[in-house]
Motif scaffolding. Structure first.
Motif, PDB file in Angstrom:
ATOM      1  N   ASN A  46       0.839  -1.197   0.000  1.00 50.81           N
ATOM      2  CA  ASN A  46       0.000   0.000   0.000  1.00 50.81           C
ATOM      3  C   ASN A  46       0.879   1.254   0.000  1.00 50.81           C
ATOM      4  OD1 ASN A  46      -1.784   2.190   1.163  1.00 50.81           O
ATOM      5  ND2 ASN A  46      -3.255   0.494   1.118  1.00 50.81           N
ATOM      6  N   PRO A  47       0.519   2.255  -0.793  1.00 50.08           N
ATOM      7  CA  PRO A  47       1.344   3.482  -0.836  1.00 50.08           C
ATOM      8  C   PRO A  47       1.277   4.295   0.456  1.00 50.08           C
ATOM      9  CG  PRO A  47      -0.645   3.736  -2.185  1.00 50.08           C
ATOM     10  CD  PRO A  47      -0.581   2.291  -1.794  1.00 50.08           C
ATOM     11  N   GLU A  48       0.288   4.031   1.300  1.00 54.04           N
ATOM     12  CA  GLU A  48       0.146   4.777   2.550  1.00 54.04           C
ATOM     13  C   GLU A  48       1.068   4.166   3.632  1.00 54.04           C
ATOM     14  OE1 GLU A  48      -0.567   7.198   5.473  1.00 54.04           O
ATOM     15  OE2 GLU A  48      -1.455   7.554   3.479  1.00 54.04           O
ATOM     16  N   PRO A  49       2.049   4.924   4.177  1.00 57.05           N
ATOM     17  CA  PRO A  49       3.005   4.355   5.155  1.00 57.05           C
ATOM     18  C   PRO A  49       2.326   3.746   6.374  1.00 57.05           C
ATOM     19  CG  PRO A  49       3.730   6.536   4.447  1.00 57.05           C
ATOM     20  CD  PRO A  49       2.358   6.343   3.874  1.00 57.05           C
TER      21      PRO A  49
ATOM     22  N   ASP B 172      12.500   1.754   4.356  1.00 56.25           N
ATOM     23  CA  ASP B 172      11.156   2.308   4.192  1.00 56.25           C
ATOM     24  C   ASP B 172      10.983   3.566   5.064  1.00 56.25           C
ATOM     25  OD1 ASP B 172       8.465   2.620   3.558  1.00 56.25           O
ATOM     26  OD2 ASP B 172       8.047   0.477   3.685  1.00 56.25           O
ATOM     27  N   HIS B 173       9.775   4.066   5.053  1.00 54.37           N
ATOM     28  CA  HIS B 173       9.395   5.270   5.805  1.00 54.37           C
ATOM     29  C   HIS B 173       9.643   5.071   7.316  1.00 54.37           C
ATOM     30  CE1 HIS B 173       6.790   8.494   7.360  1.00 54.37           C
ATOM     31  NE2 HIS B 173       6.879   9.042   6.143  1.00 54.37           N
TER      32      HIS B 173
ATOM     33  N   ILE C  12       2.977  -4.758   8.417  1.00 56.52           N
ATOM     34  CA  ILE C  12       4.226  -5.362   8.931  1.00 56.52           C
ATOM     35  C   ILE C  12       4.103  -5.632  10.428  1.00 56.52           C
ATOM     36  CG2 ILE C  12       6.686  -4.923   9.281  1.00 56.52           C
ATOM     37  CD1 ILE C  12       6.638  -3.320   6.671  1.00 56.52           C
ATOM     38  N   GLN C  13       3.380  -4.780  11.150  1.00 57.67           N
ATOM     39  CA  GLN C  13       3.189  -4.997  12.584  1.00 57.67           C
ATOM     40  C   GLN C  13       2.471  -6.317  12.849  1.00 57.67           C
ATOM     41  OE1 GLN C  13       1.070  -1.840  14.561  1.00 57.67           O
ATOM     42  NE2 GLN C  13       0.928  -2.964  16.499  1.00 57.67           N
ATOM     43  N   LEU C  14       1.422  -6.599  12.028  1.00 51.91           N
ATOM     44  CA  LEU C  14       0.703  -7.861  12.183  1.00 51.91           C
ATOM     45  C   LEU C  14       1.633  -9.047  11.936  1.00 51.91           C
ATOM     46  CD1 LEU C  14      -1.817  -9.580  12.555  1.00 51.91           C
ATOM     47  CD2 LEU C  14      -2.353  -9.218  10.144  1.00 51.91           C
ATOM     48  N   LEU C  15       2.412  -8.968  10.848  1.00 51.41           N
ATOM     49  CA  LEU C  15       3.328 -10.059  10.529  1.00 51.41           C
ATOM     50  C   LEU C  15       4.357 -10.237  11.654  1.00 51.41           C
ATOM     51  CD1 LEU C  15       4.411 -12.178   8.592  1.00 51.41           C
ATOM     52  CD2 LEU C  15       5.718 -10.377   7.433  1.00 51.41           C
ATOM     53  N   SER C  16       4.878  -9.140  12.182  1.00 53.16           N
ATOM     54  CA  SER C  16       5.892  -9.217  13.228  1.00 53.16           C
ATOM     55  C   SER C  16       5.330  -9.827  14.507  1.00 53.16           C
ATOM     56  CB  SER C  16       6.458  -7.822  13.531  1.00 53.16           C
ATOM     57  OG  SER C  16       7.114  -7.290  12.398  1.00 53.16           O
ATOM     58  N   GLN C  17       4.085  -9.455  14.852  1.00 54.10           N
ATOM     59  CA  GLN C  17       3.487 -10.017  16.061  1.00 54.10           C
ATOM     60  C   GLN C  17       3.249 -11.515  15.922  1.00 54.10           C
ATOM     61  OE1 GLN C  17       0.156  -7.871  17.656  1.00 54.10           O
ATOM     62  NE2 GLN C  17       1.135  -5.884  17.461  1.00 54.10           N
ATOM     63  N   VAL C  18       2.876 -11.946  14.717  1.00 52.45           N
ATOM     64  CA  VAL C  18       2.712 -13.381  14.475  1.00 52.45           C
ATOM     65  C   VAL C  18       4.056 -14.090  14.600  1.00 52.45           C
ATOM     66  CG1 VAL C  18       2.108 -15.109  12.736  1.00 52.45           C
ATOM     67  CG2 VAL C  18       0.659 -13.085  13.045  1.00 52.45           C
ATOM     68  N   LEU C  19       5.104 -13.477  14.012  1.00 52.51           N
ATOM     69  CA  LEU C  19       6.435 -14.103  14.070  1.00 52.51           C
ATOM     70  C   LEU C  19       6.959 -14.191  15.505  1.00 52.51           C
ATOM     71  CD1 LEU C  19       8.165 -12.480  10.954  1.00 52.51           C
ATOM     72  CD2 LEU C  19       7.250 -14.792  11.174  1.00 52.51           C
ATOM     73  N   LEU C  20       6.671 -13.179  16.331  1.00 53.81           N
ATOM     74  CA  LEU C  20       7.142 -13.205  17.712  1.00 53.81           C
ATOM     75  C   LEU C  20       6.583 -14.405  18.478  1.00 53.81           C
ATOM     76  CD1 LEU C  20       7.038  -9.432  18.677  1.00 53.81           C
ATOM     77  CD2 LEU C  20       9.032 -10.915  18.824  1.00 53.81           C
ATOM     78  N   GLN C  21       5.372 -14.848  18.088  1.00 60.54           N
ATOM     79  CA  GLN C  21       4.755 -15.980  18.771  1.00 60.54           C
ATOM     80  C   GLN C  21       5.021 -17.311  18.074  1.00 60.54           C
ATOM     81  OE1 GLN C  21       0.736 -15.374  20.389  1.00 60.54           O
ATOM     82  NE2 GLN C  21       0.806 -13.259  19.662  1.00 60.54           N
ATOM     83  N   CYS C  22       5.406 -17.244  16.791  1.00 63.23           N
ATOM     84  CA  CYS C  22       5.511 -18.493  16.010  1.00 63.23           C
ATOM     85  C   CYS C  22       6.894 -18.707  15.392  1.00 63.23           C
ATOM     86  CB  CYS C  22       4.464 -18.487  14.878  1.00 63.23           C
ATOM     87  SG  CYS C  22       2.783 -18.178  15.440  1.00 63.23           S
ATOM     88  N   HIS C  23       7.915 -17.985  15.867  1.00 64.87           N
ATOM     89  CA  HIS C  23       9.223 -18.072  15.211  1.00 64.87           C
ATOM     90  C   HIS C  23       9.817 -19.479  15.264  1.00 64.87           C
ATOM     91  CE1 HIS C  23      11.240 -18.134  19.144  1.00 64.87           C
ATOM     92  NE2 HIS C  23      10.407 -17.163  19.502  1.00 64.87           N
ATOM     93  N   SER C  24       9.429 -20.278  16.252  1.00 60.78           N
ATOM     94  CA  SER C  24       9.997 -21.628  16.358  1.00 60.78           C
ATOM     95  C   SER C  24       9.460 -22.564  15.273  1.00 60.78           C
ATOM     96  CB  SER C  24       9.688 -22.211  17.737  1.00 60.78           C
ATOM     97  OG  SER C  24       8.289 -22.263  17.950  1.00 60.78           O
ATOM     98  N   LEU C  25       8.369 -22.171  14.590  1.00 63.00           N
ATOM     99  CA  LEU C  25       7.767 -23.034  13.561  1.00 63.00           C
ATOM    100  C   LEU C  25       8.352 -22.786  12.171  1.00 63.00           C
ATOM    101  CD1 LEU C  25       4.012 -22.588  14.630  1.00 63.00           C
ATOM    102  CD2 LEU C  25       5.586 -24.406  15.321  1.00 63.00           C
TER     103      LEU C  25
END
Length: 1029
Positions: A59-62, A101-102, A69-82
């Motif tokens: 999306n062009p809107e920062p 990025d911005h 990216i925040q959603l993806l990061s929060q998922v990774l913080l809980q699922c990084h072992s998988l």
């Protein structure tokens, strides 16, 4: 079929897309946890999450990109072992790219990288790639605190799991971190940053040419000046930052050339905290520095430390300065010297001596102690330093001792010498001739003996302490020195009892006798034996002026030196023989003389407890002898000796009980079993074969038809069997318990019946749960119920009930509650009520002869708290329901329970119980008054808010009791008046004039201790409300 499968695949994807939209566009936080939970459960893969986020990430809107990216990061913080290795590679590349990025996106990107830094599947090389990207693309110090902390966490994670890869970066990693940390101000981040720097150094990362830069970026925070804000949720204290920074600064010698000038500058500043921090940091640095690092700074460091010790008004600065000097000297002492290198230790110590020794000779002795402390701090660092300094200082101090004639000056000099002598105890010398003190031995001994003969008590005390330290030096004192020393200690042992030198001489005799048993056996014990013989003649003549003091001192000296097994084998027979001589009938032996011998025997028994062999020797020597004397004294004869009557007195038997109990508690189970096989048959069967001099005119039968004198000796049986380890089997236990129960309710001799009850209770407490215990309990309950009915045995039956209840309360036995209820029921009894009230004191108190932890009784922790919880409500209820004439019994019982309860347990219950305590103060019984006052005094200090609600009543009752007929009550009431001043001042001020007038009367009390408390209390009330009070 194909269509159905397609629909099933689309359904979860559609649900995922909805969650993503809710999070990204709907600004809801919950969907992130839901998506993470679905990934963990296998409903979606991380790849599907990325696909669902596709439009958001592009999306062009920062702000929209940031949410994606925040959603993806929060998922990774809980699922990084998988994550799989391939997925990690793609995600790392994606996140590294997004670092460009911005600025709104960067925080979420960093969270994602933190999650990936925790991945086990992280391929080699990617950790370095991530850090390079962060160093290049992110200006860390422009980020908020939370995001800076995230960057530090990424580095910490990689240093923990990818150390070798990061070391491959060389000095670039160090430089990148320096740039990143530079300017950090938040204490939460600084703690992590300091830990990273410490790891960089301690784990040998390459610092390259950036040593000074790394020092500068951390030392700019020194000294730490941080005050945590009030109610700080993070709990970071100034001390945490100080210790963390100190660990960095003192972690490598490579910082020395930069750090030492900084420390010198801060020590010389006027700020107290900076001085302390600098001296403590210098102390820590000396553990890792060597001569090379210190060499150029030693003169400045010494000058700074010397000035602080000489001039400071702060004891903390002085202590830290001395500790730093000690560490500097230790550092120089342990450095390995090359053959051609300068001996820095020698020159450093020479400078210290040059600056300090002349102060030791000043007539006014103004800087004597600071100089001595500096010299002792350096001397205590190593054997070399100790030898160097003492060999220079001791001749000077010895000379000064003889130059000064005043005792106070001599005492100061001897105390300094004592300090140097103590330092020599730290070091051992293989070669006897190498010991530096050997050169000064004769002078030191002469000086100590001069001090011991000086009339000044304080000089004598220092002389005694110095003699002990000299004696502790191996092979220093000759046999002639020891003989002289023993002579002086013998003389000092017969000074007045209130003399400090007398007590110190006894203690020194015990310490030296352990080291030199032969000298004390040869020179002191014979003198004491001779003195004891003279004492026997004095007693035989009835010489009142002499018999008390020297006889008593001799006994105390004999027990004091009984610290070595070989000496015990000489002193114990002496004491026992002395007691036997008293029994011959040719001495005027009073109760006090016999008790004094028993007390000496008990002290010897206590000293024997540490050595199993000595313990057994004492037991098998002393216990049969004491029993034989007691049995002989209990025999009916036409002409009783004075002592035989004395031996059966309550106080003497109590003293013998202490000796036998102390001699038994530390026996091993095997040896105790040998002893019990003789002593129990003595009392049950009259078997006297193991006793010395066992020819008695009639049989010993304390439980059958024995005389009153024989029955009294059951107290000695109690002392023995109630001190045995629990796992020792007692022969004829059934018969013994039945005999004890019978004797406990015998009305003819209260002493023997009480001893029997205590003995029964002591054995009952140790028995394991089972049928045997239940039978004995039933036996006791039946006997109590029969005895409490009207008749001559009521008092004895009550005593049995009381002791059995205590035995069960201590071990949490279920029957204890029934017996306690029975005891409460007796509070309303006209005859036994007052005794039942006093019984609660016994239940809550620690005994000295039976039911003790030392005697192996089963005493559960917090038994008092449990007793309070279970029984105080019933006591309060009984008080309210009782008639007016027995209410004092309930108050007394309650007062005893509360008085012995730990105060933290009582405080929460105070509001409900305070009215009863105040009512107890109006009770006419002095015991109740004293117990209640003892309970209230600490409560005035610990619960002032609650107590201030009743201030009017408290002031009135305390003032009334300050004129009680009982001195103990008057003292306790005045102490409570003193404690009242801790209540809030506005509450007390209206009573100030009344109290000051009323407290004038006890100022003229006939007892000095009462007058003393009155002065103290009245002074506090005078100051009440004045400025600064």
């Amino acid at each position: 079929m194909a269509a159905a499968a397609a629909l099933e695949a689309v359904a979860p994807t559609g649900a995922l897309w909805g969650l993503v939209q809710d999070f990204v566009m709907g600004q809801q936080e919950g969907p992130a946890d839901q998506v993470a939970a679905d990934v963990k459960s296998g409903s979606y893969t991380v790849l599907q999450v990325v696909e669902a986020l596709g439009s958001s990430l592009e999306n062009p809107e920062p702000r929209t990109r940031a949410r994606g990216i925040q959603l993806l990061s929060q998922v990774l913080l809980q699922c990084h072992s998988l994550l799989l290795e391939k997925e990690v590679i793609h995600l790392i590349l994606f996140y590294e790219n997004r670092l460009k990025d911005h600025h709104l996106v960067i925080p979420s990107v960093l969270q994602g990288l933190r999650a990936l830094s925790l991945c086990v599947a992280l391929p080699p090389g990617l950790a370095v790639s991530v850090l390079k990207a962060i160093f290049q693309e992110v200006h860390v110090q422009s980020l908020p605190q939370v995001d800076r902390h995230t960057v530090y966490s990424i580095i910490t994670n990689f240093m923990r799991t990818r150390e070798e890869e990061l070391k491959g970066l060389g000095a670039d990693f160090t430089f990148g971190f320096i740039q990143m940390m530079d300017g950090e101000k938040d204490p939460r981040n600084l703690l992590v940053a300091f830990r990273i720097v410490h790891d960089l150094i301690s784990r040998d990362y390459s610092l390259g040419p950036f040593v000074e830069e790394l020092f500068e970026v951390t030392s700019c925070y020194f000294p730490i000046d941080f005050t945590p804000p009030p109610n700080d949720p993070h709990g970071i204290q100034r001390e945490d930052l100080i210790l963390s920074l100190r660990a960095v600064l003192a972690s490598t010698p490579r910082f020395a050339e930069f750090l030492l000038p900084l420390l010198i500058e801060k020590v010389d500043s006027e700020i107290l905290s900076a001085k302390l921090d600098s001296l403590q940091t210098l102390n820590a640095c000396c553990a890792v520095y060597g001569q090379k690092e210190l060499k150029d700074f030693l003169p400045s460091l010494w000058a700074s430390v010397r000035r602080e010790v000489f001039q400071t008004a702060s004891e903390r600065v002085e202590a830290d300065g001395l500790a730093a000097l000690h560490s500097l000297t230790a550092c120089l002492s342990r450095s390995v010297l090359r053959a051609d290198a300068e001996d820095l230790l020698d020159s450093f110590l020479s400078n210290i001596l040059q600056d300090c020794r002349h102060h030791l000779c000043e007539p006014d002795m103004k800087l004597v102690w600071p100089s001595a402390k500096l010299l002792q701090a350096a001397a205590g660092a190593s054997a070399r330093a100790c030898d160097h300094i003492t060999s220079n200082v001791l001749p000077l101090l010895l000379e000064q001792f003889h130059k000064h004639s005043q005792s106070n000056q001599r005492r100061t000099i001897l105390e300094m010498i004592l300090g140097f002598l103590k330092l020599h105890q730290k070091w051992s010398y293989e070669d006897k001739d190498e010991r530096p003190l050997n050169v000064f031995k004769d002078q030191l001994c002469s000086l100590v003996f001069m001090a011991l003969t000086d009339p000044n008590t304080q000089l004598q005390l220092v002389g005694i302490r110095t003699l002990v330290v000299l004696g502790a030096q191996p092979d220093l004192l000759s046999s002639e020195d020891l003989e002289l020393a023993v002579g002086h200690l013998y003389r000092l042992s017969f000074l007045e009892e209130d003399s400090q030198s007398w007590a110190a001489a006894l203690e020194a005799s015990g310490a030296l006798a352990t080291l030199y048993p032969v000298a004390f056996s040869s020179h002191l014990v014979p003198k004491l034996a001779e003195e004891l013989g003279r004492g026997e003649l004095d007693l035989a003549r009835g010489d009142e002026s002499t018999k008390c003091s020297r006889h008593l001192h001799c006994l105390q000296a004999l027990s004091a030196v009984s610290t070595h097994p070989s000496i015990v084998k000489e002193t114990l027979p002496l004491l026992l023989q002395h007691l036997c001589q008293m029994n011959k009938g040719n001495m005027v032996a009073g109760t006090n003389e016999v008790i004094a011998v028993c007390q000496s025997l008990q002290q010897v028994a206590e000293k024997c407890q540490q050595d199993p062999e000595s313990c057994w020797y004492f037991h098998q020597t002393a216990v049969p002898c004491l029993l034989a004397l007691a049995v002989q004294a209990s025999m009916p004869e036409k002409g009783h000796s004075v002592l035989r009557k004395v031996l059966l007195e309550d106080e003497v038997l109590a003293a013998m009980v202490s000796v036998i109990g102390t001699a038994t508690t530390h026996l091993s189970p095997d040896l105790a079993a040998q002893s019990v096989a003789h002593i129990v048959p003595l009392f049950l069967d009259g078997n006297v074969s193991f006793l010395p001099e066992n020819s008695f005119p009639c049989r010993f039968q304390p439980f059958q038809d024995g005389s009153s004198g024989q029955r009294r000796l059951v107290a000695l049986l109690m002392a023995f069997v109630c001190s045995l380890p629990r796992n020792v089997e007692i022969p004829q236990l059934n018969q013994l318990m039945r005999e004890l129960v019978e004797l406990s309710c015998c009305p003819s001799c209260p002493f023997s019946s009480t001893a029997a009850a205590k003995c029964f209770a002591g054995l009952l407490n140790k028995l394991p749960a089972g049928q045997q215990l239940d039978e004995f309990l039933q036996l006791a309950v039946d006997k109590v119920e029969a005895g409490l009915s009207p008749g001559p045995c009521r008092s004895q039956a009550f005593t049995l009930l009381l002791w059995v209840t205590k035995a069960l309360v201590l071990r949490y036995h279920p029957l204890s509650s029934c017996l306690t209820e029975q005891l409460m029921g007796l509070l309303g009894d006209p005859e036994l009520g007052p005794a039942a009230a006093d019984g609660f004191s016994l239940l809550m108190s620690d005994c000295t002869d039976v039911l003790t932890r030392a005697g192996h009784a089963e005493v559960r922790i917090m038994f008092r708290q449990r007793f309070f919880t279970d029984n105080v409500p019933a006591l309060v209820q009984g008080f309210h329901a009782a008639s007016q004439d027995v209410k004092p019994n309930y108050l007394k019982g309650l007062s005893h329970v509360l008085n012995r309860l730990p105060k933290p347990v009582l405080l929460p219950e105070l509001p409900t119980l305070l009215s009863l305590l105040l009512e107890a103060l109006s009770c006419s019984d002095c015991v109740v008054q004293l117990s209640t006052l003892s309970c209230l005094q600490p409560l005035l200090l610990e619960a002032p808010q609650v107590m201030s609600l009743h201030v009017d009543t408290l002031v009135t009752k305390f003032l009334n009791l300050s004129s009680s007929p009982s001195m103990a009550v008057r003292i306790a009431a005045l102490q409570c008046m003193h404690a009242l001043t801790r209540l809030p001042t506005p509450v007390l001020l209206p009573y100030k004039p009344q109290v000051i007038r009323a407290l004038a009367k006890p100022l003229d009390d006939k007892k000095r201790l009462v007058r003393k408390e009155a002065v103290s209390a009245r002074g506090e009330w005078f100051l009440l409300g004045s400025p600064g009070s």
